[in-house]
Design a protein around this motif. Structure first.
Motif, PDB file in Angstrom:
ATOM      1  N   GLN A  58      -3.085  -1.617 -16.150  1.00 39.22           N
ATOM      2  CA  GLN A  58      -3.261  -0.315 -15.523  1.00 39.22           C
ATOM      3  C   GLN A  58      -4.501  -0.257 -14.625  1.00 39.22           C
ATOM      4  OE1 GLN A  58      -4.855   1.709 -19.631  1.00 39.22           O
ATOM      5  NE2 GLN A  58      -3.907   3.092 -18.228  1.00 39.22           N
ATOM      6  N   LYS A  59      -5.569  -0.949 -15.032  1.00 39.67           N
ATOM      7  CA  LYS A  59      -6.792  -0.893 -14.224  1.00 39.67           C
ATOM      8  C   LYS A  59      -6.581  -1.570 -12.870  1.00 39.67           C
ATOM      9  CE  LYS A  59      -9.904  -0.510 -18.115  1.00 39.67           C
ATOM     10  NZ  LYS A  59     -10.889  -1.144 -18.980  1.00 39.67           N
ATOM     11  N   GLN A  60      -5.932  -2.722 -12.905  1.00 37.77           N
ATOM     12  CA  GLN A  60      -5.710  -3.444 -11.650  1.00 37.77           C
ATOM     13  C   GLN A  60      -4.785  -2.647 -10.719  1.00 37.77           C
ATOM     14  OE1 GLN A  60      -3.390  -7.029 -11.652  1.00 37.77           O
ATOM     15  NE2 GLN A  60      -4.226  -7.697  -9.694  1.00 37.77           N
ATOM     16  N   ILE A  61      -3.719  -2.097 -11.307  1.00 39.47           N
ATOM     17  CA  ILE A  61      -2.756  -1.362 -10.479  1.00 39.47           C
ATOM     18  C   ILE A  61      -3.404  -0.113  -9.885  1.00 39.47           C
ATOM     19  CG2 ILE A  61      -0.540  -0.100 -10.536  1.00 39.47           C
ATOM     20  CD1 ILE A  61      -0.309  -3.208 -10.634  1.00 39.47           C
ATOM     21  N   PHE A  62      -4.212   0.562 -10.689  1.00 37.16           N
ATOM     22  CA  PHE A  62      -4.925   1.743 -10.192  1.00 37.16           C
ATOM     23  C   PHE A  62      -5.855   1.344  -9.044  1.00 37.16           C
ATOM     24  CE2 PHE A  62      -8.714   4.511 -10.373  1.00 37.16           C
ATOM     25  CZ  PHE A  62      -8.114   5.717 -10.091  1.00 37.16           C
ATOM     26  N   ARG A  63      -6.542   0.208  -9.224  1.00 37.95           N
ATOM     27  CA  ARG A  63      -7.475  -0.269  -8.209  1.00 37.95           C
ATOM     28  C   ARG A  63      -6.735  -0.600  -6.896  1.00 37.95           C
ATOM     29  NH1 ARG A  63     -10.119  -4.189 -11.256  1.00 37.95           N
ATOM     30  NH2 ARG A  63      -8.746  -5.760 -10.371  1.00 37.95           N
ATOM     31  N   ALA A 107       3.813  -2.042  -6.760  1.00 39.33           N
ATOM     32  CA  ALA A 107       2.787  -1.105  -6.283  1.00 39.33           C
ATOM     33  C   ALA A 107       2.760  -1.058  -4.753  1.00 39.33           C
ATOM     34  CB  ALA A 107       1.419  -1.517  -6.823  1.00 39.33           C
ATOM     35  N   ILE A 108       2.856  -2.221  -4.121  1.00 39.88           N
ATOM     36  CA  ILE A 108       2.818  -2.269  -2.652  1.00 39.88           C
ATOM     37  C   ILE A 108       4.030  -1.528  -2.069  1.00 39.88           C
ATOM     38  CG2 ILE A 108       3.042  -3.824  -0.659  1.00 39.88           C
ATOM     39  CD1 ILE A 108       1.390  -5.860  -2.309  1.00 39.88           C
ATOM     40  N   ASN A 109       5.195  -1.765  -2.673  1.00 38.05           N
ATOM     41  CA  ASN A 109       6.404  -1.080  -2.188  1.00 38.05           C
ATOM     42  C   ASN A 109       6.288   0.427  -2.358  1.00 38.05           C
ATOM     43  OD1 ASN A 109       7.651  -3.448  -1.448  1.00 38.05           O
ATOM     44  ND2 ASN A 109       8.678  -3.723  -3.414  1.00 38.05           N
ATOM     45  N   LEU A 110       5.745   0.833  -3.508  1.00 37.14           N
ATOM     46  CA  LEU A 110       5.585   2.267  -3.765  1.00 37.14           C
ATOM     47  C   LEU A 110       4.617   2.889  -2.764  1.00 37.14           C
ATOM     48  CD1 LEU A 110       5.296   2.898  -7.602  1.00 37.14           C
ATOM     49  CD2 LEU A 110       6.629   4.214  -5.981  1.00 37.14           C
ATOM     50  N   ALA A 111       3.518   2.196  -2.527  1.00 32.45           N
ATOM     51  CA  ALA A 111       2.516   2.708  -1.587  1.00 32.45           C
ATOM     52  C   ALA A 111       3.117   2.821  -0.191  1.00 32.45           C
ATOM     53  CB  ALA A 111       1.301   1.797  -1.570  1.00 32.45           C
ATOM     54  N   SER A 112       3.924   1.818   0.153  1.00 33.31           N
ATOM     55  CA  SER A 112       4.551   1.813   1.469  1.00 33.31           C
ATOM     56  C   SER A 112       5.543   2.980   1.590  1.00 33.31           C
ATOM     57  CB  SER A 112       5.258   0.476   1.657  1.00 33.31           C
ATOM     58  OG  SER A 112       5.779   0.372   2.929  1.00 33.31           O
TER      59      SER A 112
END
Lengths: 215, 135
Positions: A58-63, A107-112
């Motif tokens: 969770q910490k890495q993904i949040f970061r 995470a990258i796909n979600l951010a995109s």
């Protein structure tokens, strides 16, 4: 099953695990869970067991979200969404890459996807009027002068990174903040290794040029 | 061969560029990591939230549907009741006949169920009859 991944039951007595937390008890459990997920895939994992994965990443993904979105609220909401999506798509993870790489890819796909959302763009523009989340630099070990120099360095890199195209920026952040290898970045961004190298080259050159011209 | 050489040259340049910027990049990395630091309760709360949403996801579809069905049924019954009530022909008291009014009141009091539930009573009667026949 008291929240213990079923694939660990034979290796750890149930009574040894009271709750999911980091530390002497949680750490071997997390390592074992990671190993099992990488070797066997996550197809059979239950929500309760999945929490070990959340705890570890969770910490890495949040970061990653915070670096990409520059908004703590968005990063928090998207981190939750990322793990929910990971759970829904858990059958697709068969241990081909590291679990962290697979999660960063989600995470990258979600951010995109999120960036494409017009409503989000509206709020982002609104937020940029007041200034997006700035990177803090309080460090008690540094003198005020050193802190000031460091702050200036970070400000330069930060503003240069903000001006990079999306893919270059993502590759740059994964490389220099997350310290991922080029192969991992390629897997996370679903790009060829050569393309990643090219993005990194261009990004680094641009950042260097902007930093130098700024000074 | 040229493209390979270009590629290596480019990678070499990328590496040297990042070497030139090493102090800045290190400071940037530290700052980015520091910006993402949060107290323990933040992570705990986040895990709790994910757990709760995962439990919702893991619930079978029919159970999730049931949660919506009950209020919908209640709403439909209420609507039926009010619509039924409004459709009942209003007694004509225009003539000011007290006797007619008293008869209507008496009829309403003697009824076990509101008029709107007539279809339900009819259905229950039919089910009862069907049961008796089957015996």
């Amino acid at each position: 099953m008291n929240g213990i991944p079923h694939f660990l039951v034979n290796q750890y007595p149930v009574a040894t695990v009271q709750s999911k937390q980091e530390g002497s008890i949680g750490e071997p459990m997390i390592k074992q869970a990671e190993q099992a997920a990488t070797e066997q895939g996550m197809g059979g994992i239950e929500p309760d067991d999945f929490e070990w994965i959340v705890l570890n990443h969770q910490k890495q993904i949040f970061r990653v979200f915070l670096s990409l979105m520059r908004d703590a609220g968005e990063a928090e909401a998207l981190t939750q969404e990322c793990f929910l999506r990971a759970y829904r798509k858990r059958h697709t993870y068969r241990g081909d890459s590291r679990l962290s790489t697979w999660l960063v890819r989600i995470a990258i796909n979600l951010a995109s996807d999120h960036r494409r959302n017009r409503r989000w763009l509206f709020w982002r523009r609104l937020a940029s009027a007041d200034g997006v989340e700035a990177l803090p630099l309080p460090d008690d070990r540094l003198s005020p002068e050193q802190t000031s120099i460091r702050q200036e360095m970070v400000r330069k890199i930060d503003s240069a990174v903000e001006r990079l195209p999306e893919r270059q920026r993502t590759a740059f952040l994964l490389k220099f903040v997350e310290e991922m290898t080029q192969e991992e970045i390629a897997a996370a961004m679903n790009l060829k290794l050569g393309t990643v190298k090219s993005h990194l080259f261009r990004a680094t050159e641009t950042v260097k040029r902007l930093c130098r011209s700024d000074s | 061969m040229k493209s390979f050489r270009d590629h290596d040259h480019r990678n070499g340049n990328a590496a040297s560029a990042s070497e030139d910027l090493k102090p800045e990049l290190d400071a940037f990395r530290d700052a980015a990591r520091q910006a993402a630091e949060r107290p323990v309760f933040f992570w705990t709360r986040q895990r709790a939230s994910i757990r709760s949403r995962l439990s919702d996801t893991a619930r079978p579809f029919w159970r999730r549907g049931l949660a919506w069905t009950a209020p919908l049924v209640v709403l439909a019954c209420s609507l039926l009741f009010f619509v039924g009530e409004s459709k009942a022909p209003p007694p004509d008291f225009a003539g000011g006949d007290d006797e007619v009014l008293l008869i209507e009141v008496e009829r309403a009091l003697n009824r076990d169920f509101p008029t709107a539930l007539d279809p339900a009573i009819l259905m229950i009667d039919q089910i009862d009859r069907a049961k008796r026949h089957s015996r």
